[in-house]
Design a protein around this motif. Structure first.
Motif, PDB file in Angstrom:
ATOM      1  N   VAL A 118       7.196  -2.095   2.861  1.00 30.51           N
ATOM      2  CA  VAL A 118       6.629  -0.894   3.476  1.00 30.51           C
ATOM      3  C   VAL A 118       5.108  -1.006   3.525  1.00 30.51           C
ATOM      4  N   ASP A 119       4.509  -0.724   4.684  1.00 30.18           N
ATOM      5  CA  ASP A 119       3.053  -0.692   4.811  1.00 30.18           C
ATOM      6  C   ASP A 119       2.485   0.396   3.904  1.00 30.18           C
ATOM      7  N   VAL A 120       1.287   0.147   3.349  1.00 27.30           N
ATOM      8  CA  VAL A 120       0.748   1.082   2.369  1.00 27.30           C
ATOM      9  C   VAL A 120      -0.739   1.318   2.611  1.00 27.30           C
ATOM     10  N   LEU A 121      -1.121   2.595   2.593  1.00 25.50           N
ATOM     11  CA  LEU A 121      -2.518   3.013   2.630  1.00 25.50           C
ATOM     12  C   LEU A 121      -2.850   3.509   1.231  1.00 25.50           C
ATOM     13  N   CYS A 122      -3.817   2.849   0.577  1.00 33.52           N
ATOM     14  CA  CYS A 122      -4.144   3.148  -0.809  1.00 33.52           C
ATOM     15  C   CYS A 122      -5.468   3.887  -0.894  1.00 33.52           C
ATOM     16  N   GLU A 182       2.086 -11.596   0.669  1.00 33.56           N
ATOM     17  CA  GLU A 182       3.334 -12.341   0.512  1.00 33.56           C
ATOM     18  C   GLU A 182       4.522 -11.585   1.098  1.00 33.56           C
ATOM     19  N   ALA A 183       4.461 -10.244   1.041  1.00 41.52           N
ATOM     20  CA  ALA A 183       5.559  -9.434   1.579  1.00 41.52           C
ATOM     21  C   ALA A 183       5.431  -9.225   3.085  1.00 41.52           C
ATOM     22  N   GLY A 184       4.288  -9.573   3.654  1.00 38.83           N
ATOM     23  CA  GLY A 184       4.083  -9.382   5.091  1.00 38.83           C
ATOM     24  C   GLY A 184       3.901  -7.937   5.482  1.00 38.83           C
ATOM     25  N   VAL A 185       3.343  -7.118   4.577  1.00 38.95           N
ATOM     26  CA  VAL A 185       3.090  -5.710   4.886  1.00 38.95           C
ATOM     27  C   VAL A 185       1.589  -5.479   4.928  1.00 38.95           C
ATOM     28  N   LEU A 202       2.232   0.948  -7.760  1.00 38.66           N
ATOM     29  CA  LEU A 202       2.770   1.634  -6.590  1.00 38.66           C
ATOM     30  C   LEU A 202       2.591   0.792  -5.322  1.00 38.66           C
ATOM     31  N   VAL A 203       1.458   0.104  -5.201  1.00 37.89           N
ATOM     32  CA  VAL A 203       1.265  -0.790  -4.051  1.00 37.89           C
ATOM     33  C   VAL A 203       2.267  -1.944  -4.121  1.00 37.89           C
ATOM     34  N   GLU A 204       2.462  -2.498  -5.313  1.00 36.83           N
ATOM     35  CA  GLU A 204       3.431  -3.583  -5.460  1.00 36.83           C
ATOM     36  C   GLU A 204       4.853  -3.092  -5.190  1.00 36.83           C
ATOM     37  N   LEU A 205       5.157  -1.850  -5.536  1.00 37.26           N
ATOM     38  CA  LEU A 205       6.473  -1.277  -5.242  1.00 37.26           C
ATOM     39  C   LEU A 205       6.674  -1.154  -3.736  1.00 37.26           C
ATOM     40  N   ALA A 206       5.639  -0.706  -3.030  1.00 34.78           N
ATOM     41  CA  ALA A 206       5.729  -0.613  -1.578  1.00 34.78           C
ATOM     42  C   ALA A 206       5.930  -1.995  -0.959  1.00 34.78           C
ATOM     43  N   ALA A 207       5.187  -2.988  -1.458  1.00 35.93           N
ATOM     44  CA  ALA A 207       5.332  -4.352  -0.948  1.00 35.93           C
ATOM     45  C   ALA A 207       6.743  -4.872  -1.190  1.00 35.93           C
ATOM     46  N   ASP A 246       8.583   4.317   6.625  1.00 42.05           N
ATOM     47  CA  ASP A 246       7.929   3.265   7.396  1.00 42.05           C
ATOM     48  C   ASP A 246       6.578   2.911   6.788  1.00 42.05           C
ATOM     49  N   ALA A 247       5.960   3.874   6.098  1.00 45.22           N
ATOM     50  CA  ALA A 247       4.668   3.671   5.458  1.00 45.22           C
ATOM     51  C   ALA A 247       4.545   4.664   4.309  1.00 45.22           C
TER      52      ALA A 247
END
Length: 360
Positions: free
Chosen positions: A92-96, A116-119, A83-88, A69-70
């Motif tokens: 998947v929501d991402v905390l970097c 753009e991915a809405g995450v 990695l952030v772009e992979l999550a997007a 989920d995140a």
């Protein structure tokens, strides 16, 4: 809720994994496929996951196939973007981890990908959740201090090279102490002043007097805990700096961003602010909740922290949010990009010897 931890590279990654494992209703899965790139003596990958008692898979593909989920991105700074772009890409929501990136181009791309991915894209600035900062914030926003005139901030710590050597690799880290420690205080002031105020100019000076060639310091030799430190070598990145930031509301802030704590200091570091307003001066110590004493067996002073776990407060806010409209929230990607730009302007100023206007 399923939460993945991408990479054990950052010194906070193990803490995040352990924290998530203890949170009720959270399943955690970790992956650290670049663990082999770490120097000998650095515990990462499946070995670290096993010690922490968390599940581990060999690839990020397996982790995303698990359906998180995140995710928390805790890779080296220059490796955040993919990695952030992979999550997007996986929605998947991402905390970097901070800083958001090492270049403005990468930071902008990460913010755009998540938008753009809405995450959601969050940036790990846990000091926002300090009770000391909450009190300072209330004093300023409630009018008790009057308009802010100056802020003197210090975010000092130990040289992190013996825990994670990449922190002193300019390519992987994006710099040294300036990149590592300027952004925390820059983010606090960004949150404090709000949308109506922005940084407009940065001036910085840096040096490496403590750990450069010919200095009495140097990087401890590889090894858990830094034992056996007789093979010290110099550090090429800056290990001390002073950054001055001017804001469009007239406030001026100075940030001491140095790796100046000795190896055997009882704490890793700290963060303090002194804010001068027209009507009052207020001070905060983000990590002042400690019991001090002396360990007779080890013949050394000790400082035992108590009180709020800032990482836990940040993680819960990111995962579950809050209904309180006035509550501090996790820094978003745009906020992370603004603090990154201050650090990058600091480097440009240190190179040129001149103030740098943001946006130029």
């Amino acid at each position: 809720m399923k939460v993945g931890v991408l990479s054990f590279a950052h010194v906070h990654a193990a803490g995040y994994a352990g924290l998530l494992r203890r949170m009720e209703g959270v399943e955690v899965l970790t992956s650290d496929p670049d663990a082999h790139s770490a120097p000998p003596g650095e515990e990462r990958g499946a070995e670290l996951a096993g010690r922490l008692g968390v599940e581990h898979v060999d690839s990020y593909r397996e982790l995303f196939d698990w359906g998180p989920d995140a995710v928390v991105v805790a890779a080296e700074n220059s490796r955040h973007r993919p990695l952030v772009e992979l999550a997007a890409k996986h929605g998947v929501d991402v905390l970097c981890e901070k800083p958001l990136a090492t270049t403005a181009e990468d930071g902008e791309a990460m913010v755009a990908a998540c938008r753009e991915a809405g995450v959601r894209l969050g940036v790990a600035y846990p000091v926002r959740f300090s009770p000391a900062y909450a009190a300072l914030r209330e004093a300023v926003r409630g009018g008790g201090t009057g308009p802010v005139l100056t802020v003197a901030g210090a975010n000092n710590g130990r040289l992190p090279a013996d825990a994670r050597a990449w922190f002193t690799d300019a390519e992987l880290a994006g710099g040294g102490a300036l990149m590592d420690h300027t952004v925390h205080i820059a983010d606090l002031l960004d949150e404090l002043f709000g949308d109506a105020t922005r940084a407009v100019e940065v001036y910085a000076q840096t040096n490496n007097l403590m750990y450069g060639e010919g200095s009495p310091g140097g990087v401890p030799g590889a090894g858990p805990g830094g034992e056996g430190r007789d093979d010290r070598r110099p550090v090429e990145v800056e290990t001390a700096g002073l950054v001055t930031v001017r804001y469009d509301n007239g406030a001026v802030a100075t940030i001491d961003c140095s790796w100046s704590h000795p190896d055997h200091h009882p704490t890793w570091g700290g963060l303090e602010l002194q804010l001068v307003g027209e009507r009052a001066t207020v001070e905060m110590d983000a990590f002042g909740q400690v019991v001090s004493g002396f360990d007779d067996r080890r013949r050394e002073g000790v400082l035992l922290p108590w009180g709020t776990d800032l990482d836990e407060a940040m993680m819960r806010s990111f995962l579950y949010g809050t209904d309180d409209e006035n509550a501090v929230r996790v820094a978003d990607g745009e906020a992370g990009l603004r603090s990154l730009r201050i650090a990058l302007a600091g480097y440009a100023s240190a190179r040129s010897g001149q103030p740098v206007r943001l946006g130029d």
